[in-house]
Design an enzyme around this catalytic site. Sequence first.
Site, PDB file in Angstrom:
ATOM      1  N   GLU A 127      77.280 -27.216 -37.532  1.00  0.00           N
ATOM      2  CA  GLU A 127      78.357 -25.729 -37.169  1.00  0.00           C
ATOM      3  C   GLU A 127      77.795 -25.159 -38.517  1.00  0.00           C
ATOM      4  OE1 GLU A 127      79.486 -24.345 -35.423  1.00  0.00           O
ATOM      5  OE2 GLU A 127      81.385 -25.077 -34.589  1.00  0.00           O
ATOM      6  N   THR A 180      77.910 -16.117 -33.314  1.00  0.00           N
ATOM      7  CA  THR A 180      79.188 -16.079 -33.820  1.00  0.00           C
ATOM      8  C   THR A 180      78.900 -15.189 -35.342  1.00  0.00           C
ATOM      9  OG1 THR A 180      79.590 -18.578 -33.359  1.00  0.00           O
ATOM     10  CG2 THR A 180      80.476 -17.875 -35.059  1.00  0.00           C
TER      11      THR A 180
HETATM   12  N1  HSE Z   1      87.090 -19.465 -35.322  1.00  0.00           N
HETATM   13  C1  HSE Z   1      85.710 -18.733 -35.035  1.00  0.00           C
HETATM   14  C2  HSE Z   1      85.241 -17.536 -34.829  1.00  0.00           C
HETATM   15  C3  HSE Z   1      84.908 -19.529 -33.998  1.00  0.00           C
HETATM   16  O1  HSE Z   1      85.936 -17.106 -33.880  1.00  0.00           O
HETATM   17  O2  HSE Z   1      84.431 -17.215 -35.563  1.00  0.00           O
HETATM   18  C4  HSE Z   1      83.722 -19.634 -33.426  1.00  0.00           C
HETATM   19  O3  HSE Z   1      82.922 -19.943 -32.217  1.00  0.00           O
END
Ligand code: HSE
Length: 298
Positions: A127, A180
């Site tokens: 990830e 992201t």
């Molecule tokens: N918690 C992470 C974000 C999830 O919001 O950046 C990314 O899918």
Amino acid sequence: NEIKIFSPATVANVACGFDVLGFCLDSVGDDMVIRKTDKKGIYITKIEGFDLPFEAELNVAGVSALAMYEAINPDFGFEIEIYKNIKPGSGIGSSAASAVGSVFGMNELLGRPFNKTQLTEFAVKGEALASKCEHADNLAPAMLGGFTLVKSMQPLEILQIPTPEDLYATIIHPQIEIKTSEARAILPKDVALSNAVTQWANFGSLIHALHTSDFGLIERSLKDVIVEPYRSQLIPHYQDVKKAMLDAGALGAGISGSGPSIFSLSKGSETAVNVKDAIEKVYATTGIDFDIHVTKIN
Ligand code: HSE
């Protein structure tokens, strides 16, 4: 010596639970085949659906597989086939599905030497390749199903949170890509104390509501005063979609993960389908392609 698995999509953050809360979308996800081979190493032999790197070190599924492989150092190897349905950058845990799928499948073929927390730890490495930081709020629900809370990353501790009967998610995925890493880069480093208080009150209440099947409290708690104001600007027609979801009877709505997908939760399938119809109308006029999923949360 071969296993075919389904690796589910997930919704991270769930409004007030940035980086810690997530839930699993049982009916949306990738298929993967994991196979033991005589040749040592990790080999990605097939990728269908999207254009992703075959080199194990550059591929999310490969990196998590390598992390697990190095921990056991066996005298055989693994081949991985990836049939990707979840578009990368869609906000429903595409990288997490890949990262979880490879280590879950390998563990099955090995006779389950690792528990799900240990497997998630390997998956965190995969990830991190995609989002440039270690977070497990998509990985944990992909691995365990239902709602999960990442209590801490070091050491990794995951709590399974119960799902009330009859809770449904409706998710729209506008076909634009938001990375992201970029959606994280726009967030402020500090938050105002007053916002923090609101957020943790809502977050604690949401967890309580999930435990007690209190739909009214779910409705009052699904709010995000910290991240949504920044990220919603990256998502076309976000406010219109959110309003349509709430007007159609959803308990609450927010950005799915880092977007662009937008999720809502509803009590009962009928409301979840009404929400789908309402947001279809909003997006049909925009000229942006989209798809919508309605799924029960288990
Ligand atoms: N918690 C992470 C974000 C999830 O919001 O950046 C990314 O899918």
